[in-house]
Scaffold this active site. Structure first.
Site, PDB file in Angstrom:
ATOM      1  N   ASN A 115      86.126   6.416  13.319  1.00  0.00           N
ATOM      2  CA  ASN A 115      86.793   6.986  12.150  1.00  0.00           C
ATOM      3  C   ASN A 115      87.516   8.286  12.486  1.00  0.00           C
ATOM      4  O   ASN A 115      88.551   8.602  11.897  1.00  0.00           O
ATOM      5  CB  ASN A 115      85.773   7.242  11.035  1.00  0.00           C
ATOM      6  N   GLU A 143      82.274   9.095  20.348  1.00  0.00           N
ATOM      7  CA  GLU A 143      83.170   9.579  19.297  1.00  0.00           C
ATOM      8  C   GLU A 143      82.909  11.060  19.060  1.00  0.00           C
ATOM      9  O   GLU A 143      81.804  11.552  19.271  1.00  0.00           O
ATOM     10  CB  GLU A 143      82.925   8.797  18.001  1.00  0.00           C
ATOM     11  N   GLU A 183      82.335  -2.192  18.440  1.00  0.00           N
ATOM     12  CA  GLU A 183      81.258  -1.433  17.780  1.00  0.00           C
ATOM     13  C   GLU A 183      80.172  -2.421  17.398  1.00  0.00           C
ATOM     14  O   GLU A 183      80.437  -3.356  16.639  1.00  0.00           O
ATOM     15  CB  GLU A 183      81.743  -0.676  16.541  1.00  0.00           C
ATOM     16  N   ASN A 187      91.629   2.195  14.288  1.00  0.00           N
ATOM     17  CA  ASN A 187      90.214   1.894  14.043  1.00  0.00           C
ATOM     18  C   ASN A 187      89.994   1.520  12.588  1.00  0.00           C
ATOM     19  O   ASN A 187      90.399   2.261  11.693  1.00  0.00           O
ATOM     20  CB  ASN A 187      89.362   3.119  14.385  1.00  0.00           C
ATOM     21  N   GLU A 188      89.373   0.359  12.348  1.00  0.00           N
ATOM     22  CA  GLU A 188      88.887  -0.050  11.019  1.00  0.00           C
ATOM     23  C   GLU A 188      89.897   0.234   9.902  1.00  0.00           C
ATOM     24  O   GLU A 188      89.560   0.819   8.874  1.00  0.00           O
ATOM     25  CB  GLU A 188      87.553   0.635  10.718  1.00  0.00           C
TER      26      GLU A 188
END
Length: 504
Positions: A73, A28, A293, A173-174
């Site tokens: 993130n 990332e 993850e 993502n999330e």
């Protein structure tokens, strides 16, 4: 209770085939994962593009099949176009996810160059926080179409005539996390993920797509989120994601090493939820799991709170892992292998410097953290068919878990290589664990190739720049073949074990 464990392994009792992508990882735009990690122009071992050769060699040693990029993130506020074209014309941006400045020296094309050098594939994520289907159709056209269109011709003008052919994509993502740029409800995310998936597969029908699951096992949205999201996306996606990190903040090592039991339940619940949606849809397709993850993460929390915002590549999330962390990472790998029929992809988060098996010093050396070793052993030796182990083990009760087996183990049969590998952790912190393994279904004639052991007297021992080999495995394990054809071993206290057998 007798402090002895046993394990029966039958070659016909199969869990499923290991998808090599189970041993993926993650890079990332965060901390020193990219800048100072895989990329450091001017380093003595940097190549002509600025990629660190010493890091590349450590990555290649792990045999990493796929690497998730660029977040995390970070992706929820990222404009991928900022990372293409002439580097001197790229914009510096504020990254709101980690409160840093992103210089955009590395982008999609450079990352794909690095993947080729690292002998790995990319799992690319698209931004469904601040963007949506329009951006997603553009990036896949840029990446995967041969030429003759605006975005594919733009890639060619950037020096990449051959398409990247990225085949695995994450839809955001999330997205249930309040920390996420563009947080969404399950319905909001399900709708945009569905529409994004449609246009991406219209551009390239050969790709596979991962829908966001809950951000973690303890999220209040779990597992209703998965059910709602899959009801919207079932016809268009192939995987649902899982994310989970563990820590030992209370310094209760027995409880810490039991946390993989929570991971077992997490996997079971997501499978059950996915199968419920399949049944509700009267569908034929199984939705598989992408555990994209997972790791231990807690050591760096205090230091990260003190970082001044708006710098470039500060040392964020730089956990220094110890021996007990490696044991839990081994248990987590075993948890995923035990459901290799449904957990088809996974990404150890992350690969370099940021909660990572590989650490670097800017301008200096790279070294292996303790968690490098179970990840290495599983990736190199854990290829083939996972077998159902019938295990008897003494147990203990911990603060958050009861009936925790001291033995955590699984077996992988590589029929092509005529090998069987047993991965085993002894969770007992004070005593060795005798283990008998019954392999009667394999017949006779096998022999022990190697018994690798990772052990240390100090659970808190770690590897550092000054002492990079303080915790490392040896091949002096004591596994033997008894007179009745069983494998016998004594697993040292708090140890990770890899017993490799050559079959007749």
């Amino acid at each position: 209770m007798s402090m002895k464990a046993s394990m029966i392994i039958d070659k016909d009792f199969k869990v499923g085939e290991v998808d090599p992508r189970l041993y993926g990882s993650f890079i990332e735009h965060l901390g020193r994962a990219v800048y100072g990690g895989i990329y450091e122009p001017g380093h003595p071992q940097a190549d002509e593009q600025g990629f660190r050769g010493d890091v590349l060699e450590l990555v290649k040693g792990l045999n990493v099949p796929i690497v998730r990029y660029p977040g995390g993130n970070f992706v929820s506020g990222y404009n991928w176009e900022d990372g293409i074209g002439p580097v001197d014309q790229r914009k510096r941006r504020l990254d709101l996810a980690w409160r840093t400045i992103e210089p955009n020296l590395i982008g999609l094309n450079e990352f794909m160059d690095w993947c080729r050098k690292a002998n790995t594939d990319a799992m690319m994520a698209v931004n469904l926080g601040t963007r949506g289907p329009d951006e997603a159709r553009d990036i896949i056209e840029y990446s995967n179409i041969t030429g003759g269109t605006y975005w594919s011709d733009l890639r060619i003008s950037h020096g990449y005539r051959t398409p990247h052919n990225i085949k695995t994509w994450c839809l955001g993502n999330e997205m249930d996390g309040p920390w996420q740029t563009g947080t969404k409800t399950a319905v909001e995310y399900g709708r945009i993920a569905c529409e994004t998936a449609k246009v991406m597969k219209w551009v390239d029908p050969s790709i596979e797509l991962v829908a966001c699951g809950s951000s973690g096992l303890l999220m209040p949205t779990f597992p209703d989120w998965e059910a709602t999201v899959l009801e919207h996306t079932y016809d268009h996606v192939d995987y649902i994601s899982l994310h989970q990190y563990y820590g030992n903040r209370d310094q209760d090592s027995a409880n810490f090493l039991a946390q993989s039991l929570g991971m077992d339940r997490f996997i079971h619940t997501v499978i059950a939820t996915a199968d419920y949606v399949q049944a509700k849809k009267r569908g034929k397709k199984k939705i598989n799991l992408s555990f994209d993850e997972w790791n231990v993460w807690y050591h760096s929390n205090d230091a990260d709170r003190k970082i001044e915002p708006w710098s470039i590549a500060p040392p964020q999330l730089e956990d220094i892992y110890n021996h007990e962390d490696a044991l839990l990472v081994g248990c987590m790998l075993i948890s995923m292998l035990k459901r290799a029929d449904r957990v088809k992809m996974a990404c150890l988060a992350q690969l370099v410097n940021v909660i990572a098996p590989i650490m670097t010093a800017n301008g200096g050396a790279a070294w292996k953290q303790t968690i490098y070793y179970p990840y290495l052993h599983a990736s190199v030796f854990g290829r083939g068919t996972v077998l159902v182990p019938l295990i008897k083990s003494p147990m203990y009760d911990a603060k958050d878990y009861t009936d925790v087996p001291y033995l955590e183990a699984v077996a992988v049969h590589n029929e092509d290589a005529s090998e069987l590998t047993i991965f085993a952790v002894n969770r007992n912190l004070t005593e060795a664990l005798p283990l008998e393994m019954d392999l009667r279904s394999f017949g006779g004639g096998f022999h022990i190739k190697e018994h690798i052991v990772l052990e240390h007297e100090d659970l808190k021992a770690s590897n550092t720049l000054e002492a990079p080999d303080r915790v490392k495995p040896h091949s002096a394990g004591n596994a033997t073949i008894s007179t009745n054809g069983q494998i016998e071993a004594v697993l040292g206290k708090a140890s990770w074990n890899v017993i490799r057998l050559k079959l007749a």
